[in-house]
Design an enzyme around this catalytic site. Structure first.
Site, PDB file in Angstrom:
ATOM      1  N   PRO A 217      24.328  69.428  42.811  1.00  0.00           N
ATOM      2  CA  PRO A 217      24.324  68.052  43.335  1.00  0.00           C
ATOM      3  C   PRO A 217      22.953  67.621  43.845  1.00  0.00           C
ATOM      4  O   PRO A 217      22.683  66.438  43.935  1.00  0.00           O
ATOM      5  CB  PRO A 217      25.342  68.097  44.472  1.00  0.00           C
ATOM      6  CG  PRO A 217      25.371  69.528  44.880  1.00  0.00           C
ATOM      7  CD  PRO A 217      25.106  70.324  43.645  1.00  0.00           C
ATOM      8  N   GLU A 218      22.113  68.545  44.126  1.00  0.00           N
ATOM      9  CA  GLU A 218      20.806  68.162  44.664  1.00  0.00           C
ATOM     10  C   GLU A 218      19.843  67.673  43.605  1.00  0.00           C
ATOM     11  O   GLU A 218      18.700  67.330  43.901  1.00  0.00           O
ATOM     12  CB  GLU A 218      20.176  69.347  45.412  1.00  0.00           C
ATOM     13  CG  GLU A 218      19.685  70.467  44.515  1.00  0.00           C
ATOM     14  CD  GLU A 218      20.794  71.388  44.086  1.00  0.00           C
ATOM     15  OE1 GLU A 218      20.503  72.449  43.541  1.00  0.00           O
ATOM     16  OE2 GLU A 218      21.985  71.055  44.301  1.00  0.00           O
TER      17      GLU A 218
ATOM     18  N   ARG B  12       4.018  70.490   3.354  1.00  0.00           N
ATOM     19  CA  ARG B  12       5.278  71.234   3.358  1.00  0.00           C
ATOM     20  C   ARG B  12       5.721  71.377   1.914  1.00  0.00           C
ATOM     21  O   ARG B  12       5.378  70.568   1.058  1.00  0.00           O
ATOM     22  CB  ARG B  12       6.361  70.481   4.150  1.00  0.00           C
ATOM     23  CG  ARG B  12       5.910  69.967   5.520  1.00  0.00           C
ATOM     24  CD  ARG B  12       5.666  71.087   6.506  1.00  0.00           C
ATOM     25  NE  ARG B  12       6.875  71.855   6.712  1.00  0.00           N
ATOM     26  CZ  ARG B  12       7.881  71.458   7.489  1.00  0.00           C
ATOM     27  NH1 ARG B  12       7.815  70.318   8.122  1.00  0.00           N
ATOM     28  NH2 ARG B  12       8.964  72.206   7.621  1.00  0.00           N
TER      29      ARG B  12
ATOM     30  N   LYS C 116      14.380  62.102  15.466  1.00  0.00           N
ATOM     31  CA  LYS C 116      14.542  63.449  15.999  1.00  0.00           C
ATOM     32  C   LYS C 116      14.229  63.537  17.479  1.00  0.00           C
ATOM     33  O   LYS C 116      14.218  64.621  18.051  1.00  0.00           O
ATOM     34  CB  LYS C 116      13.650  64.417  15.199  1.00  0.00           C
ATOM     35  CG  LYS C 116      13.960  64.369  13.712  1.00  0.00           C
ATOM     36  CD  LYS C 116      12.900  65.046  12.891  1.00  0.00           C
ATOM     37  CE  LYS C 116      13.158  64.776  11.406  1.00  0.00           C
ATOM     38  NZ  LYS C 116      12.072  65.276  10.561  1.00  0.00           N
TER      39      LYS C 116
END
Length: 260
Positions: A2-3, A248, A52
DNA sequence: TTGATTGTTACCGG
DNA sequence: TCCGGTAACAATCA
């Protein structure tokens, strides 16, 4: 938790690690489905994907920006949380699960201005309902750069990666070396529609599946693509050529994909 | 140990 | 301004 978030130091270097709360489901291309997270005590209001890039949006106009890059991974496990493996940059926790984000390309908190700048430089995302295909068409039809390279340029069209580009162009019978200026409107429309189709399947199945008849989970990875990494064309049985484009490897069948 | 890789950005030179 | 080339970075696995 919660902090709110806590800054830690990751195991292997000096990058900060954030800890928040989340319920998450990973899917291809780094996309994320619904979840909840807390940052600085603020509840996550949405998780948006632009291509992405992921934006975990929080109140106070802040967003946690994640891009997995080539090597980033989500790792989900049940509580109790295991020791972080490798370079964990973010640990997201819910009441029952923990999700570690390892080795992302981008891992930063952006303000509203920075988020807007990020979105502005990303091209239309084929999976977004608000995507403007005309933007991609104008970039492509005005460029003499090869279509196989343009599909990898995320400022032209967002979401397609190295495997999908070879698969989409093979399915549409367009050679990757075809200049953008030689792509007809009909060809572009078919590329766009097929990208929408295939990436939606990817999100649904959490895998890259481009073979229409691919059977569900049973099929092995090799059986899920038509041409990527293959030596012979599944349509004509002829040899697949393999070369570099945008630094690529790309695959094409010279018989089925004539250069225009 | 080496090489390859579903990605992106910065920078430089033509 | 566009475009090609190169390098850097990242994590994991065969």
């Amino acid at each position: 938790m919660p902090e709110g978030h806590t800054i830690h130091r990751a195991a292997r270097d000096q990058r900060p690690m954030l800890v928040g709360q989340a319920l998450t489901v990973a899917s291809p291309q780094g996309r994320f489905h619904a979840g909840a997270a807390v940052l600085d005590g603020q509840l996550c209001t949405a998780i948006d994907a632009y291509g992405k890039h992921l934006l975990y949006r929080f109140a106070a106009d802040h967003a946690l920006h994640i891009h997995l890059g080539l090597f980033g991974r989500f790792r989900s496990s049940r509580l109790p949380a295991p020791e972080p493996r490798g370079a964990v940059r973010v640990r997201l926790m819910s009441g029952s699960h923990v999700v570690d984000i390892n080795g992302p390309n981008a891992c930063e908190v952006l303000d509203a201005h920075e988020s807007a700048a990020l979105i502005a430089r990303i091209g239309p995302d084929v999976l977004r309902a608000d995507a403007d295909a005309e933007r991609a068409w104008m970039r492509i039809t005005r460029s003499r750069v090869a279509i196989g390279q343009l599909l990898m340029d995320q400022s032209v069209i967002a979401g397609i990666g190295n495997i999908y580009r070879s698969e989409i162009l093979w399915r549409q019978r367009i050679h990757p070396a075809t200049p953008g200026t030689a792509i007809k409107r009909d060809g572009f429309d078919r590329i766009w529609a097929d990208a929408v189709h295939l990436l939606a399947i990817g999100v649904e199945r959490n895998a890259i599946v481009t073979v229409d008849a691919a059977r569900p989970s049973r099929s092995r990875y090799r059986e899920r693509v038509n041409i990527f990494g293959k030596t012979n064309c599944p349509a004509c049985a002829g040899p697949i050529e393999r070369f570099e484009l945008a630094a690529r490897r790309v695959f094409a069948c010279t018989a089925c994909q004539p250069i225009l």
